[in-house]
Write an enzyme that holds these catalytic residues in place. Sequence first.
Site, PDB file in Angstrom:
ATOM      1  CE  LYS A  41      -3.632   2.661   0.676  1.00 11.47           C
ATOM      2  NZ  LYS A  41      -4.544   2.985  -0.457  1.00 11.47           N
ATOM      3  CD  GLU A  42       2.953   3.578   3.784  1.00  6.78           C
ATOM      4  OE1 GLU A  42       3.358   4.552   3.126  1.00  6.78           O
ATOM      5  OE2 GLU A  42       2.238   3.689   4.794  1.00  6.78           O
TER       6      GLU A  42
END
Length: 276
Positions: A41-42
Site C-alpha cells: 500500500k505504501e
Amino acid sequence: MQQPNDYAKIKAEGGPYDSLIQTAAATHGVSYDLLHKQLFKESSFNPNAQSPTGPRGIGQFTKHTGLAYGLERDEDFYDPAKSIDAAARYMRDNIKIAGGDELKALLLYNQGGGRVGRKQLEAYDRGDFTGVSPEGLGYLQALMDVTNTGKKAELDAFVKPDGGFEAPAGIEATPKAVPGNVPDTFASFGMTGKDIAPKATPFAQELYATTGKTDDEDRGFFEGAGNNASVELQTSVLGMMIRAVNEAPVEADFMQTYTVVQDLFNDPFDMGRLSD
C-alpha cells in the site's frame, strides 16, 4: 494503478521482497500479512518510490522518522532490507503504543503522532470516524482485512458499501443536479425504485452522542490524561530519538540526530517552537 487487483496477483504468485518481509515480521513480532500488504500500500514494493511530500522508499519514511529507525543516509531509505526492517520495527512500536490495536497502529503509521495525527487518534479512540481524515480512512479501509484487532466493526459500519464515507453529522450532501437543468432519467428503461431500510446507527456512535464515551466504564480524569500524555511522548520525535538510542550500538554517534531534533523543535512551520 489498480492496487487491489495488482496486490491479489502479487500475493498469489509471490513478490520480490517476500523473504525480507517474512524475516522482519518474525524478528519484530508483527503479522506478516499485515506488514506485507501495508508495504505494498505504501509503495507498491518500489524501493525507489518517493512521495512529493518527502516520504521515500518501500516503507515511505519521512526524514525524521527514518533517522529514528536507523535510516541515516539517503541511500538507506532506498535499501529494501533496511527500509523493510525499519517498517517492521516502527509497526511493532506503534502496536505497543496503541495497546495492541493494529488498526490504530496503522493510523499512527499513516498520519503520525504530531498535532494533526494526534487529533485523529483521539477521534479513533472515541469511535468518531468523522474526525479521521479521508486519507487516514482510506488507509484503514484498505488494510482492515489484514488486521486482527481494532475498531473494525465501527469502521465497517461507517464506511458505505460502495466505498464512500458517511457525511459528518450536520452536513448535508450537495445535490449534483443544477437548478434549471433537465435531469437525466432512466424512465425509458422501465426501472422502478425500491425502499431500503435505514442503516442502524452504530452502538459506539450512539453511546458517544449521549454520554461522550465509547464504553460504559467510568474512567478517572488522571487515568485518561496519563494515557494521553504517555502516547504523546512515545509518538513524539523525542520519544523516537530515545528509542533509537536504546537500540543503537554503543559506538553510535547521535550528534546529527540531536541537531535534527533541535532544528525540528525550533521550526514554527512544522512542530512549533519548543516553548509551545
